[in-house]
Design a protein around this motif. Structure first.
Motif, PDB file in Angstrom:
ATOM      1  N   PHE A   1       0.819  -1.234   0.036  1.00 56.15           N
ATOM      2  CA  PHE A   1       0.183   0.122   0.074  1.00 56.15           C
ATOM      3  C   PHE A   1       0.915   1.272   0.173  1.00 56.15           C
ATOM      4  N   PHE A   2       1.094   1.712  -1.315  1.00 57.61           N
ATOM      5  CA  PHE A   2       2.274   2.842  -1.390  1.00 57.61           C
ATOM      6  C   PHE A   2       1.706   3.605  -2.407  1.00 57.61           C
ATOM      7  N   ASN A   3       2.195   4.931  -2.482  1.00 63.93           N
ATOM      8  CA  ASN A   3       1.750   5.808  -3.709  1.00 63.93           C
ATOM      9  C   ASN A   3       2.365   7.177  -3.298  1.00 63.93           C
ATOM     10  N   CYS A   4       2.342   7.870  -4.714  1.00 68.61           N
ATOM     11  CA  CYS A   4       2.807   9.470  -4.371  1.00 68.61           C
ATOM     12  C   CYS A   4       1.264  10.181  -4.219  1.00 68.61           C
ATOM     13  N   PHE A   5       1.372  11.307  -3.362  1.00 69.38           N
ATOM     14  CA  PHE A   5       0.308  11.994  -3.002  1.00 69.38           C
ATOM     15  C   PHE A   5       0.438  13.587  -3.443  1.00 69.38           C
ATOM     16  N   ASN A   6       1.462  14.004  -3.844  1.00 69.98           N
ATOM     17  CA  ASN A   6       1.243  15.632  -3.982  1.00 69.98           C
ATOM     18  C   ASN A   6       2.743  15.678  -4.780  1.00 69.98           C
ATOM     19  N   TYR A   7       2.599  16.834  -5.531  1.00 69.79           N
ATOM     20  CA  TYR A   7       3.605  17.224  -6.693  1.00 69.79           C
ATOM     21  C   TYR A   7       4.771  18.168  -5.692  1.00 69.79           C
ATOM     22  N   HIS A   8       4.326  19.266  -5.353  1.00 65.43           N
ATOM     23  CA  HIS A   8       5.015  20.300  -4.921  1.00 65.43           C
ATOM     24  C   HIS A   8       4.752  20.823  -3.316  1.00 65.43           C
ATOM     25  N   PRO A   9       5.363  20.288  -2.300  1.00 63.04           N
ATOM     26  CA  PRO A   9       6.555  19.414  -2.315  1.00 63.04           C
ATOM     27  C   PRO A   9       6.019  18.174  -2.563  1.00 63.04           C
ATOM     28  N   PRO A  10       6.907  17.210  -3.123  1.00 58.06           N
ATOM     29  CA  PRO A  10       6.686  15.810  -3.260  1.00 58.06           C
ATOM     30  C   PRO A  10       6.353  14.956  -2.088  1.00 58.06           C
ATOM     31  N   ILE A  11       5.006  14.733  -1.938  1.00 59.39           N
ATOM     32  CA  ILE A  11       4.790  13.654  -0.677  1.00 59.39           C
ATOM     33  C   ILE A  11       4.363  12.258  -1.024  1.00 59.39           C
ATOM     34  N   ILE A  12       5.204  11.330  -0.340  1.00 64.78           N
ATOM     35  CA  ILE A  12       4.802  10.075  -0.657  1.00 64.78           C
ATOM     36  C   ILE A  12       4.408   9.380   0.471  1.00 64.78           C
TER      37      ILE A  12
END
Length: 210
Positions: free
Chosen positions: A49-60
């Motif tokens: 259960f993993f992913n990227c949630f935001n561009y700027h700033p990059p939040i994973i």
């Protein structure tokens, strides 16, 4: 078109040989998370259960079922590293998933090389072609629709340094398939890869006026 639908309410059970949730929401990228305890013991573990949630700033972020060593370490130190799991590293990634005592180093167990990070205390997997050094932003205990706390924890972190093998860049553009990422699927053992032959492109439509 009329579809014959298999329906169930999860709280009552799915009634199938294996829970289909993980197969439906997938394939999913793997959160191969390296951390370090307050006493300096390295840890490395994969989370599906993993992913990227935001561009700027990059939040994973990744979610852990249970308060595992990774969550405890990150809560103690405030840092972690995400390492891209690839087909050549699949067996090593799987080795790092073993349940072992907290004082055992999964880098050693999986035959991997710890590489010092540049901005955080946790180590990078040297063999991985992409690494994100992260600082903890939130550690959230999940809850159900009735507001009851459940034994799962969502860990979110800001990537403060990103390292990419230059062989994966072509004219400055990251080549996703070239990295041979592996993705978790349903069932106890299923994984998938991706290939350039499966790629297709869509251009986002212009804003439509009402």
């Amino acid at each position: 078109m009329t579809r014959q639908r298999y329906s169930y309410q999860p709280r009552a059970g799915h009634g199938l040989p294996h829970d289909p949730l993980n197969a439906i929401i997938g394939p999913r990228p793997i959160g191969w998370i390296s951390s370090v305890s307050a006493s300096g013991v390295r840890n490395l573990a994969p989370y599906s259960f993993f992913n990227c949630f935001n561009y700027h700033p990059p939040i994973i972020g990744f979610s852990s079922t249970g308060w595992k060593d990774s969550v405890r370490n990150i809560q103690e130190t405030g840092v972690f590293v995400w390492n891209l799991a690839t087909r050549p590293l699949a067996e090593a990634m799987n080795e790092s998933s073993a349940s072992v005592p907290a004082d055992q180093d999964e880098f050693v167990l999986a035959g991997l090389t710890p590489l010092p990070a540049t901005q955080v205390a946790a180590s990078l997997v040297a063999e991985s072609p992409v690494n994100f050094e992260c600082r903890l932003t939130q550690c959230i205990q999940l809850q159900d629709a009735q507001g009851g706390k459940i034994d799962s924890w969502l860990v979110l972190g800001e990537a403060v340094a990103i390292h990419i093998d230059e062989a994966l860049l072509e004219a400055g553009i990251y080549q996703t398939a070239r990295a041979q990422p592996i993705l978790r699927a349903g069932g106890p053992s299923a994984y998938y890869g991706i290939s350039e032959e499966q790629r297709f492109d869509l251009v986002r439509p212009d804003a439509r006026k009402s």
